[in-house]
Design a protein around this motif. Sequence first.
Motif, PDB file in Angstrom:
ATOM      1  N   LEU A 164     -19.297  -1.592   4.810  1.00 52.37           N
ATOM      2  CA  LEU A 164     -18.166  -1.483   3.893  1.00 52.37           C
ATOM      3  C   LEU A 164     -18.287  -0.260   2.991  1.00 52.37           C
ATOM      4  CD1 LEU A 164     -17.562  -5.220   3.008  1.00 52.37           C
ATOM      5  CD2 LEU A 164     -16.012  -3.669   4.187  1.00 52.37           C
ATOM      6  N   LYS A 165     -19.512   0.069   2.611  1.00 47.88           N
ATOM      7  CA  LYS A 165     -19.694   1.270   1.801  1.00 47.88           C
ATOM      8  C   LYS A 165     -19.108   2.489   2.518  1.00 47.88           C
ATOM      9  CE  LYS A 165     -23.566   4.321   0.657  1.00 47.88           C
ATOM     10  NZ  LYS A 165     -22.986   5.243  -0.314  1.00 47.88           N
ATOM     11  N   GLU A 166     -19.487   2.636   3.756  1.00 44.90           N
ATOM     12  CA  GLU A 166     -18.984   3.785   4.529  1.00 44.90           C
ATOM     13  C   GLU A 166     -17.472   3.759   4.655  1.00 44.90           C
ATOM     14  OE1 GLU A 166     -20.718   4.311   8.383  1.00 44.90           O
ATOM     15  OE2 GLU A 166     -22.752   4.063   7.581  1.00 44.90           O
ATOM     16  N   LYS A 167     -16.946   2.619   5.048  1.00 42.83           N
ATOM     17  CA  LYS A 167     -15.514   2.529   5.330  1.00 42.83           C
ATOM     18  C   LYS A 167     -14.691   2.658   4.060  1.00 42.83           C
ATOM     19  CE  LYS A 167     -15.784   2.048   9.722  1.00 42.83           C
ATOM     20  NZ  LYS A 167     -15.276   3.119  10.591  1.00 42.83           N
ATOM     21  N   TRP A 168     -15.121   1.964   3.021  1.00 41.60           N
ATOM     22  CA  TRP A 168     -14.352   1.986   1.777  1.00 41.60           C
ATOM     23  C   TRP A 168     -14.328   3.387   1.174  1.00 41.60           C
ATOM     24  CZ3 TRP A 168     -16.358  -3.255  -0.536  1.00 41.60           C
ATOM     25  CH2 TRP A 168     -15.469  -4.282  -0.180  1.00 41.60           C
ATOM     26  N   GLU A 169     -15.416   4.094   1.295  1.00 39.57           N
ATOM     27  CA  GLU A 169     -15.414   5.472   0.782  1.00 39.57           C
ATOM     28  C   GLU A 169     -14.292   6.272   1.437  1.00 39.57           C
ATOM     29  OE1 GLU A 169     -19.392   6.848   1.419  1.00 39.57           O
ATOM     30  OE2 GLU A 169     -20.042   6.289  -0.603  1.00 39.57           O
ATOM     31  N   LEU A 170     -14.199   6.145   2.745  1.00 36.86           N
ATOM     32  CA  LEU A 170     -13.141   6.853   3.463  1.00 36.86           C
ATOM     33  C   LEU A 170     -11.761   6.395   3.013  1.00 36.86           C
ATOM     34  CD1 LEU A 170     -14.634   6.822   7.081  1.00 36.86           C
ATOM     35  CD2 LEU A 170     -14.537   8.738   5.480  1.00 36.86           C
ATOM     36  N   GLU A 171     -11.605   5.064   2.932  1.00 41.04           N
ATOM     37  CA  GLU A 171     -10.290   4.531   2.577  1.00 41.04           C
ATOM     38  C   GLU A 171      -9.870   4.962   1.169  1.00 41.04           C
ATOM     39  OE1 GLU A 171      -8.080   2.696   4.429  1.00 41.04           O
ATOM     40  OE2 GLU A 171      -9.459   3.194   6.047  1.00 41.04           O
ATOM     41  N   LEU A 172     -10.810   4.937   0.243  1.00 41.41           N
ATOM     42  CA  LEU A 172     -10.458   5.312  -1.128  1.00 41.41           C
ATOM     43  C   LEU A 172     -10.039   6.777  -1.191  1.00 41.41           C
ATOM     44  CD1 LEU A 172     -12.777   3.511  -3.675  1.00 41.41           C
ATOM     45  CD2 LEU A 172     -10.559   2.888  -2.780  1.00 41.41           C
ATOM     46  N   ASN A 173     -10.736   7.620  -0.451  1.00 45.02           N
ATOM     47  CA  ASN A 173     -10.323   9.022  -0.402  1.00 45.02           C
ATOM     48  C   ASN A 173      -8.906   9.150   0.127  1.00 45.02           C
ATOM     49  OD1 ASN A 173     -12.458  10.382  -1.446  1.00 45.02           O
ATOM     50  ND2 ASN A 173     -13.535  10.559   0.514  1.00 45.02           N
ATOM     51  N   GLU A 174      -8.685   8.455   1.216  1.00 44.25           N
ATOM     52  CA  GLU A 174      -7.369   8.462   1.856  1.00 44.25           C
ATOM     53  C   GLU A 174      -6.287   8.039   0.854  1.00 44.25           C
ATOM     54  OE1 GLU A 174      -5.404   8.521   5.838  1.00 44.25           O
ATOM     55  OE2 GLU A 174      -7.484   8.900   5.267  1.00 44.25           O
ATOM     56  N   ILE A 175      -6.560   6.943   0.174  1.00 45.51           N
ATOM     57  CA  ILE A 175      -5.579   6.391  -0.760  1.00 45.51           C
ATOM     58  C   ILE A 175      -5.338   7.364  -1.917  1.00 45.51           C
ATOM     59  CG2 ILE A 175      -5.283   4.589  -2.510  1.00 45.51           C
ATOM     60  CD1 ILE A 175      -6.417   2.617  -0.457  1.00 45.51           C
ATOM     61  N   GLU A 176      -6.406   7.974  -2.380  1.00 42.25           N
ATOM     62  CA  GLU A 176      -6.239   8.922  -3.476  1.00 42.25           C
ATOM     63  C   GLU A 176      -5.340  10.082  -3.042  1.00 42.25           C
ATOM     64  OE1 GLU A 176      -9.200  11.305  -6.536  1.00 42.25           O
ATOM     65  OE2 GLU A 176      -9.743   9.395  -5.608  1.00 42.25           O
ATOM     66  N   TYR A 177      -5.571  10.544  -1.831  1.00 39.55           N
ATOM     67  CA  TYR A 177      -4.750  11.634  -1.303  1.00 39.55           C
ATOM     68  C   TYR A 177      -3.288  11.209  -1.201  1.00 39.55           C
ATOM     69  CZ  TYR A 177      -3.063  15.243   1.823  1.00 39.55           C
ATOM     70  OH  TYR A 177      -2.332  16.262   2.379  1.00 39.55           O
ATOM     71  N   ILE A 178      -3.087  10.002  -0.708  1.00 39.82           N
ATOM     72  CA  ILE A 178      -1.724   9.473  -0.580  1.00 39.82           C
ATOM     73  C   ILE A 178      -1.043   9.442  -1.949  1.00 39.82           C
ATOM     74  CG2 ILE A 178      -0.443   7.335  -0.164  1.00 39.82           C
ATOM     75  CD1 ILE A 178      -2.385   6.814   2.162  1.00 39.82           C
ATOM     76  N   HIS A 179      -1.781   9.003  -2.955  1.00 41.63           N
ATOM     77  CA  HIS A 179      -1.181   8.900  -4.283  1.00 41.63           C
ATOM     78  C   HIS A 179      -0.844  10.284  -4.847  1.00 41.63           C
ATOM     79  CE1 HIS A 179      -2.936   4.620  -5.004  1.00 41.63           C
ATOM     80  NE2 HIS A 179      -2.130   4.706  -3.974  1.00 41.63           N
TER      81      HIS A 179
END
Lengths: 288, 288
Positions: B64-79
């Motif tokens: 989850l650490k690996e995946k969530w890091e990616l997802e949070l980056n993605e979400i930040e970019y989207i925002h």
Amino acid sequence: MDLQRIKYFLALSEQLHYWKTAEKVNITQSALSRQIQSLEHELGLQLFERNKRNVKLTPAGKFLKEKWELELNEIEYIHQFAKQLHLGERGTITIAHPDSISASLMPDLLAKITAAFPQLQIKLVQVLYENQLEFLKNYKIDLAITRDINREPGIRSKTIHSDHLALVVPLDHPFKGFGDLSTESLKQQKFILPTKDEGSSYSEIIQALFKSYEFVPDVFLHSEFGSTIIALVRKGLGIAILPDSYMHHQSPGLRFIPLPFKTDLLINWRADDHNPVLANILKLVFEN
Amino acid sequence: MDLQRIKYFLALSEQLHYWKTAEKVNITQSALSRQIQSLEHELGLQLFERNKRNVKLTPAGKFLKEKWELELNEIEYIHQFAKQLHLGERGTITIAHPDSISASLMPDLLAKITAAFPQLQIKLVQVLYENQLEFLKNYKIDLAITRDINREPGIRSKTIHSDHLALVVPLDHPFKGFGDLSTESLKQQKFILPTKDEGSSYSEIIQALFKSYEFVPDVFLHSEFGSTIIALVRKGLGIAILPDSYMHHQSPGLRFIPLPFKTDLLINWRADDHNPVLANILKLVFEN
DNA sequence: ATTTATTAATGTGTATTTTGCATTAATGGA
DNA sequence: TCCATTAATGCAAAATACACATTAATAAAT
């Protein structure tokens, strides 16, 4: 940024109606209204164009609807995957095992594992006896199946099987049964034996065997690899002593003469290994 | 599932120490402990193996650490992207404009827009005069630059420029200046004019022009496309009346004789279009 | 073996946030 | 002009999160 809020937003972005959406997601219209407001405030942008009568997505809202739907799916999938890791239904485990059981116990065990946990990744490796415990402690392998009893602290161990030792001779060899064995007849033979290892319980058993006949064998060659030993015996280069598990290998041209000595097969793992995959596999191994 | 919680988790998964992490993320150790607990509870899995002394990621936690890091980056970019949409710095706008200004006003305007909002996507389209308002109302275009005054409700309109009309003749034509024009001399000419459109204010101006000379022109051909008209005039097939913006086109072999009639250039948009991109572009158009 | 230092968990009261209910205000349609 | 609809909002109650102080487990030191 609460994902629940995003779910409310997505629901509203479908319905475009606060009352209907609120009912659908089981909160009051007032709560929904405030959730959307705080979401907008948090993002610093407007999601909906709305008056007392109509609700409509802004361009930014439309964009976020699309993107967030994808992200939420992704995240849900990640969580499911993580749950499987937690339950030990997914993941990787590395197992070292001796050559002797690659045609008997291993196929059975692997069939059991893949039936119960089809998503599991299993790595099988062959490791020299002397390296097994080291590899286990260094996390290079997770399970070591061996014929040696270990007394390492931090390593847990359990017997899973017992084999008889057997004398392996070519078909045309004068030894036909256990009755043909005597100190005199054995003294004539050339032996191919496993590598002698100080303190290895497997070699100790073989030593004990020869001690019972009160002679020191003429060891022509040492090898740790059963398949090599079998090939050499078949060519008539000598005779060997192996666990009778090897009878399960397709080995024409050989005769196995069971001996009244037994060798245990043990399974070893780190006592502090809390990988759920390990727990599941141990459960399978011991359950019957 | 609060994203803030995931950020706490990620911080802890780096430090593997509650006190240090808590200090780093500006909450107390107690709060952090409970956040992690509730995250674990929510997911139904364990993220850390911990006792009073050590903190360590479980396999699921590591995943989850690996995946969530990616997802949070993605979400930040989207925002961030959504924020730009909100501010009108990103997005798409479709503009219809007449051929007459493609070498004068349009390049200036486009240069201004791209300088101010480099991320903006602009679509330029040529739409027949008669279709412009319809396309605008149907969201096929967002801005219509036209020479026609509109009186549609729901469409806002503003003049951005005034052109003189000019008589366009080949270089070797006897008309050299405005003085050469008279009812008699004009009567001899063959004209190439825009398509006559009932109620179109641009055609009305041209009608008014001929009325001032008190004759009906011999119109040899109608075309709505300025570049076509210019090509025909150059070949000596007739003379035309066009807005003098066409003088900015590279058109050798032609003479433009300014006439004392003016045609306005208007910009039209939907009154209820709240796309921030539109607001930004209108601001640019009107600011000087 | 005993003591000490470290550190995650937890009990508890307080502060903050969220919710539901009732009401308001804006708007489109009759 | 009136009515029905519907998003926003004031307010009090409920739920949640928080900080502080304390506890309990454990590794390191003596």
